[in-house]
Scaffold this motif. Structure first.
Motif, PDB file in Angstrom:
ATOM      1  N   ALA A  44       0.172  -2.313  -5.435  1.00 24.91           N
ATOM      2  CA  ALA A  44       0.292  -1.202  -4.484  1.00 24.91           C
ATOM      3  C   ALA A  44       0.754   0.039  -5.227  1.00 24.91           C
ATOM      4  O   ALA A  44       1.766  -0.001  -5.920  1.00 24.91           O
ATOM      5  N   PRO A  45       0.038   1.162  -5.119  1.00 21.82           N
ATOM      6  CA  PRO A  45       0.373   2.339  -5.922  1.00 21.82           C
ATOM      7  C   PRO A  45       1.741   2.936  -5.613  1.00 21.82           C
ATOM      8  O   PRO A  45       2.374   3.504  -6.487  1.00 21.82           O
ATOM      9  N   TYR A  46       2.220   2.784  -4.383  1.00 20.76           N
ATOM     10  CA  TYR A  46       3.498   3.401  -4.041  1.00 20.76           C
ATOM     11  C   TYR A  46       4.687   2.694  -4.672  1.00 20.76           C
ATOM     12  O   TYR A  46       5.796   3.208  -4.655  1.00 20.76           O
ATOM     13  N   THR A  47       4.483   1.526  -5.267  1.00 23.45           N
ATOM     14  CA  THR A  47       5.597   0.842  -5.917  1.00 23.45           C
ATOM     15  C   THR A  47       5.708   1.211  -7.387  1.00 23.45           C
ATOM     16  O   THR A  47       6.605   0.756  -8.066  1.00 23.45           O
ATOM     17  N   THR A  48       4.804   2.010  -7.880  1.00 19.27           N
ATOM     18  CA  THR A  48       4.788   2.315  -9.301  1.00 19.27           C
ATOM     19  C   THR A  48       5.197   3.733  -9.631  1.00 19.27           C
ATOM     20  O   THR A  48       4.904   4.215 -10.705  1.00 19.27           O
ATOM     21  N   GLY A  49       5.847   4.428  -8.739  1.00 18.69           N
ATOM     22  CA  GLY A  49       6.310   5.759  -9.100  1.00 18.69           C
ATOM     23  C   GLY A  49       6.281   6.770  -7.989  1.00 18.69           C
ATOM     24  O   GLY A  49       6.521   7.946  -8.229  1.00 18.69           O
ATOM     25  N   CYS A  50       5.990   6.364  -6.774  1.00 22.61           N
ATOM     26  CA  CYS A  50       6.051   7.332  -5.687  1.00 22.61           C
ATOM     27  C   CYS A  50       6.605   6.678  -4.433  1.00 22.61           C
ATOM     28  O   CYS A  50       6.643   5.460  -4.316  1.00 22.61           O
ATOM     29  N   GLN A  51       7.035   7.514  -3.544  1.00 26.26           N
ATOM     30  CA  GLN A  51       7.670   7.058  -2.314  1.00 26.26           C
ATOM     31  C   GLN A  51       6.780   7.440  -1.141  1.00 26.26           C
ATOM     32  O   GLN A  51       6.337   8.581  -1.037  1.00 26.26           O
ATOM     33  N   LEU A  52       6.516   6.492  -0.245  1.00 22.14           N
ATOM     34  CA  LEU A  52       5.680   6.775   0.915  1.00 22.14           C
ATOM     35  C   LEU A  52       6.491   7.499   1.977  1.00 22.14           C
ATOM     36  O   LEU A  52       7.612   7.114   2.296  1.00 22.14           O
ATOM     37  N   MET A  53       5.890   8.552   2.506  1.00 22.44           N
ATOM     38  CA  MET A  53       6.478   9.325   3.597  1.00 22.44           C
ATOM     39  C   MET A  53       5.437   9.484   4.688  1.00 22.44           C
ATOM     40  O   MET A  53       4.244   9.482   4.409  1.00 22.44           O
ATOM     41  N   TYR A  54       5.897   9.616   5.920  1.00 21.92           N
ATOM     42  CA  TYR A  54       4.963   9.733   7.035  1.00 21.92           C
ATOM     43  C   TYR A  54       5.436  10.788   8.015  1.00 21.92           C
ATOM     44  O   TYR A  54       6.601  11.191   8.027  1.00 21.92           O
ATOM     45  N   THR A  55       4.488  11.250   8.829  1.00 26.50           N
ATOM     46  CA  THR A  55       4.809  12.157   9.923  1.00 26.50           C
ATOM     47  C   THR A  55       3.920  11.815  11.107  1.00 26.50           C
ATOM     48  O   THR A  55       2.782  11.376  10.934  1.00 26.50           O
ATOM     49  N   THR A  56       4.444  11.988  12.297  1.00 18.78           N
ATOM     50  CA  THR A  56       3.657  11.800  13.513  1.00 18.78           C
ATOM     51  C   THR A  56       3.272  13.143  14.114  1.00 18.78           C
ATOM     52  O   THR A  56       2.673  13.192  15.172  1.00 18.78           O
ATOM     53  N   ASP A  57       3.589  14.226  13.437  1.00 20.34           N
ATOM     54  CA  ASP A  57       3.296  15.584  13.917  1.00 20.34           C
ATOM     55  C   ASP A  57       1.967  16.091  13.367  1.00 20.34           C
ATOM     56  O   ASP A  57       1.876  17.206  12.855  1.00 20.34           O
ATOM     57  N   VAL A  58       0.912  15.295  13.487  1.00 23.46           N
ATOM     58  CA  VAL A  58      -0.384  15.662  12.917  1.00 23.46           C
ATOM     59  C   VAL A  58      -0.934  16.913  13.582  1.00 23.46           C
ATOM     60  O   VAL A  58      -1.413  17.829  12.912  1.00 23.46           O
ATOM     61  N   GLY A  59      -0.866  17.006  14.900  1.00 28.01           N
ATOM     62  CA  GLY A  59      -1.350  18.192  15.611  1.00 28.01           C
ATOM     63  C   GLY A  59      -0.582  19.444  15.238  1.00 28.01           C
ATOM     64  O   GLY A  59      -1.161  20.525  15.075  1.00 28.01           O
ATOM     65  N   VAL A  60       0.723  19.335  15.070  1.00 25.05           N
ATOM     66  CA  VAL A  60       1.551  20.478  14.681  1.00 25.05           C
ATOM     67  C   VAL A  60       1.168  20.965  13.284  1.00 25.05           C
ATOM     68  O   VAL A  60       1.073  22.163  13.026  1.00 25.05           O
ATOM     69  N   ILE A  61       0.907  20.036  12.376  1.00 22.10           N
ATOM     70  CA  ILE A  61       0.526  20.406  11.013  1.00 22.10           C
ATOM     71  C   ILE A  61      -0.810  21.135  11.023  1.00 22.10           C
ATOM     72  O   ILE A  61      -0.990  22.145  10.343  1.00 22.10           O
TER      73      ILE A  61
END
Length: 131
Positions: free
Chosen positions: A25-42
């Motif tokens: 899994a790529p997120y275990t090798t040097g990055c952190q997963l982040m999420y947002t539920t504000d897709v319409g706002v973005i």
């Protein structure tokens, strides 16, 4: 030449261990997963659905009511070195918020699309999920 064959034979006999499954899994090798539920706002914040902006006339217009943005979640993989500053900046200064984690663990099981954005030498993958 004989020593090269000996080393190859030795490696074949020892059988080097396979890499750990976690590194697939790529997120275990040097990055952190982040999420947002504000897709319409973005999307509104980026000007993609702004009807009055002349500069955005060339952008694709999103139809009213085509998608339920309240049922969408977007996640990105941010390098560890920039994760904490990005989290603070977005949550303090922008009209939407992000949090650490993944969409699937927060009630958005259906994967919709993945989009890669490239800037200079860095590429950012955005995954969108639906509830």
């Amino acid at each position: 030449v004989g020593s090269l064959y000996f080393v190859i034979l030795l490696l074949m006999l020892i059988r080097v261990r396979k890499p750990n499954e976690i590194y697939k899994a790529p997120y275990t090798t040097g990055c952190q997963l982040m999420y947002t539920t504000d897709v319409g706002v973005i999307l509104n914040f980026s000007g993609n659905v702004n009807e009055n902006s002349g500069a955005n006339d060339r952008m694709r217009r999103l139809g009213d009511g085509d998608l339920d943005y309240d049922s969408m979640c977007a996640q990105i993989c941010v390098p560890h070195i920039g994760a904490r500053p990005l989290l603070g900046f977005v949550n303090d200064r922008l009209p939407f918020s992000i949090d650490t984690g993944i969409c699937e663990e927060n009630g958005y099981p259906e994967f919709i699309i993945e989009k890669t954005f490239n800037a200079a030498t860095y590429s950012l993958d955005v995954d969108v999920y639906y509830q």
